[in-house]
Motif scaffolding. Structure first.
Motif, short mmCIF file in Angstrom:
data_model
loop_
_atom_site.label_atom_id
_atom_site.label_comp_id
_atom_site.label_asym_id
_atom_site.label_seq_id
_atom_site.Cartn_x
_atom_site.Cartn_y
_atom_site.Cartn_z
N PRO B 126 6.22 -2.22 9.68
CA PRO B 126 5.41 -1.14 9.85
C PRO B 126 5.65 -0.57 11.45
N THR B 127 5.73 0.71 11.50
CA THR B 127 5.93 1.25 12.89
C THR B 127 5.09 2.03 13.39
N THR B 128 3.80 2.21 12.61
CA THR B 128 2.74 3.24 13.23
C THR B 128 1.67 2.29 13.35
N LEU B 129 0.81 2.72 14.10
CA LEU B 129 -0.49 2.02 14.47
C LEU B 129 -1.19 1.77 12.92
N LEU B 130 -1.35 2.86 12.28
CA LEU B 130 -2.14 2.82 10.97
C LEU B 130 -1.76 1.84 10.01
N ALA B 131 -0.15 1.80 10.03
CA ALA B 131 0.38 0.91 9.05
C ALA B 131 0.48 -0.27 9.57
N GLN B 132 0.45 -0.60 10.86
CA GLN B 132 0.33 -2.06 11.20
C GLN B 132 -1.09 -2.78 11.15
N VAL B 133 -2.19 -1.77 11.30
CA VAL B 133 -3.40 -2.46 11.27
C VAL B 133 -3.88 -2.36 9.88
N ASP B 134 -3.42 -1.62 8.91
CA ASP B 134 -3.82 -1.55 7.71
C ASP B 134 -2.86 -1.69 6.51
N ALA B 135 -2.18 -0.58 6.51
CA ALA B 135 -1.36 -0.24 5.25
C ALA B 135 -0.22 -1.08 4.74
N SER B 136 0.15 -1.84 5.90
CA SER B 136 1.18 -2.92 5.53
C SER B 136 0.66 -4.34 5.12
N VAL B 137 -0.65 -4.53 5.14
CA VAL B 137 -1.12 -5.64 4.78
C VAL B 137 -2.12 -5.41 3.55
N GLY B 138 -2.00 -6.45 2.65
CA GLY B 138 -2.84 -6.57 1.71
C GLY B 138 -2.41 -6.08 0.29
N GLY B 139 -1.41 -5.83 0.32
CA GLY B 139 -0.60 -5.44 -1.15
C GLY B 139 -0.78 -4.29 -1.94
N LYS B 140 -1.38 -3.35 -1.26
CA LYS B 140 -2.00 -2.02 -2.05
C LYS B 140 -0.61 -1.13 -1.97
#
Lengths: 360, 360
Positions: B126-140
């Protein structure tokens, strides 16, 4: 009616097999428990069985989609249409899809259920022999890609399978034969006694004698359920269910999906896999002859179409079973004993493919 | 560099967070272990970081696809293009995809990996803050459907997450803010101490002070990993991560995907969810004021766009979180304490939606 359980922890489910199931709305209503349902079927099957399913579901039925019959529908564009309908009918997370039809409807519906809202329930109501003995059990769902069969899909187990063997009486001859190919496959890979049982009942099977067909469906489901329970996501042993498929998928893909039925391609593919098994010294001539004799008595195609060796190899390399290390084959180490081999020398494979081309 | 483990049995994986990760090809080569890899990125991110990934992977890199940046790409047509490329590059079962970019690239790549050959591995970079804190973790993983956000997708865990906080230095201002919305969300739903920590560091966050941003990313990942480990497939508690999303998804969908960034819509949606929480007597005025004050200091949009009450309700009923029984809301029962409620009276919801419309 028989009930068979596929043991997969919290994804376990029952296969209900027998006659007269689709004619019993009260029983259907008890098995299809979701609070809201959406039926997917095709225009061959829907006229026969959709009305009784409709009656069973009543107010819980939120919508239905009847697709043109045939393998050509098993693709992303159709899936996209399915999603449009699910959105329109407000199919939510607690709803379930119902696949009423053969392998194409089952694979497509199962994959739609796997993806919609990241996974909702679905029921399999298989109406072809192939789907009853194979496609509807085990949770493999997929659509095809121009580059290969079932390349896009998911493992997603049904909530229940309802296999009404009465539906097989009206099945077109060619489809019935195609299903018998998967029946023979189950015997060849895992159960020599079942092979002998089939040999003794060829006439009854060809005549679609209901009792014999019913027992056959149940026995195949039992074999498949055992294999799947052991290895749900095909990390190992489950791959034996792909016997005949590495060759068969090439036939289906290279000739264009729908030219050969899946079961027909698997039949010819099993013969090729047996020839390869013999070349490698795993199967003897007598065993191969015995298996092919049964297939011929069941009127299954035992000869592959004429394709160049390069075409075979090209398509095989794109198959899901290929890894970056090479091709993987399911072979027979004797009748009823499938093994998985990653180390087949390309030269031996080429011999088999070239030799088959000269067959009549 | 910090390492954080998401515990999910045989689907467990590590999140690597810190500076300078993408500048270290040798380290990357050790983390990205698959024998063959295919990179998906977008045209904002690729010029900056694709070369170093390429260098790290060498011969193992089998192909790459650079998409136009933006939420509009998160749809079935693009997915279909991805599959064409995977087929062309002979991406097999033992290969892995690499998602290099923000949430859109991550969600799309993850879903492609979930479906390709019924599931192959993938890595999140992930290269955005949103992806680093949320989107890339958790498998959705998911793509959008015209009828709603993320309606088509799968749960599919990455093999590893590589969050290089150096990439955030060059992030466009608007994207950085959007990411801060998800940061505040993690504090509001689960961690009052983290809320206070953020309040004390607003200036450092607005200045993107690397140490502070790094700690923030790590802390959010820790909160999310704990929630996900407990409830991987969102059968219960995990839904608290959707705080602000029932409202936010309406904003994104009704205005057309890409008009509001996901994080912006979530920010305004969290304020609406807090107003609803207050209406229901769960949150007091002081708590709401405190949360909104932090969001304003972080320059997050706190007002929803003007939409009619019917538009809100129409879109909400199509949301994944809706069941046939009604709408589901994540509310705050005090700061740092999210709860899930299925029983919000429509009249109260309408009040909140109508009132919001009159806001400036």
């Amino acid at each position: 009616m028989h009930r068979l359980d596929v043991e997969l922890g919290d994804r376990s489910y029952a296969i209900h097999a027998g006659g007269d199931l689709l004619a019993d709305p009260e029983w259907l209503a008890r098995v299809l428990t979701a609070p809201a349902l959406f039926i997917i079927s095709d225009d061959n099957v829907a006229p026969h069985y959709l009305p009784s399913l409709r009656a069973a579901l009543g107010q819980r039925l939120r919508g239905e989609l009847v697709l043109p019959a045939g393998e050509a529908q098993k693709q992303l564009d159709t899936l996209s249409r399915v999603f449009d309908h699910l959105a329109e009918c407000r199919i939510g997370r607690d709803a379930a899809l119902v696949a009423l039809g053969g392998g194409v409807v089952g694979d497509l519906t199962g994959f739609a259920a796997a993806c919609w809202q990241r996974g909702i329930d679905f029921y399999q109501v298989p109406t072809t022999l192939l789907a009853q003995v194979d496609a509807s059990v085990g949770g493999k769902t997929a659509v095809n890609h121009p580059a290969g069969k079932n390349l896009i899909g998911a493992f997603h187990q049904p909530r229940a399978v309802i296999a009404d063997t009465d539906t097989l009486a009206t099945l077109p001859e060619r489809e019935f034969r195609a299903g018998l190919a998967e029946v023979v496959k189950h015997a060849l890979i895992a159960d020599p006694d079942f092979l002998a049982w089939l040999e003794a009942r060829v006439e009854a099977l060809n005549a679609r004698e209901p009792e014999t067909v019913g027992e056959t469906v149940l026995h195949c489901c039992r074999i498949k359920a055992a294999v799947v329970s052991e290895d749900e996501r095909e990390r190992g042993r489950r791959a034996i269910l792909n016997f005949g498929h590495t060759f068969g998928h090439v036939i289906e893909g290279a000739l264009g999906y729908g030219q050969w039925l899946h079961g027909e391609a698997v039949a010819a593919g099993m013969v090729q896999a047996m020839v390869l098994s013999r070349t490698l010294g795993l199967l003897n001539e007598e065993e191969q002859r015995r298996a092919v004799a049964l297939m011929e008595r069941l009127k299954l195609p035992c000869e592959p179409p004429a394709l160049s060796v390069d075409t075979w190899l090209e398509w095989m390399s794109r198959d899901k079973k290929a890894t970056s290390a090479g091709l993987r084959f399911v072979l027979l180490d004797g009748l009823g004993r499938a093994i998985i081999r990653d180390d087949v020398p390309e030269s031996r494979l080429r011999e088999v493919l070239a030799c088959e081309m000269q067959s009549p």
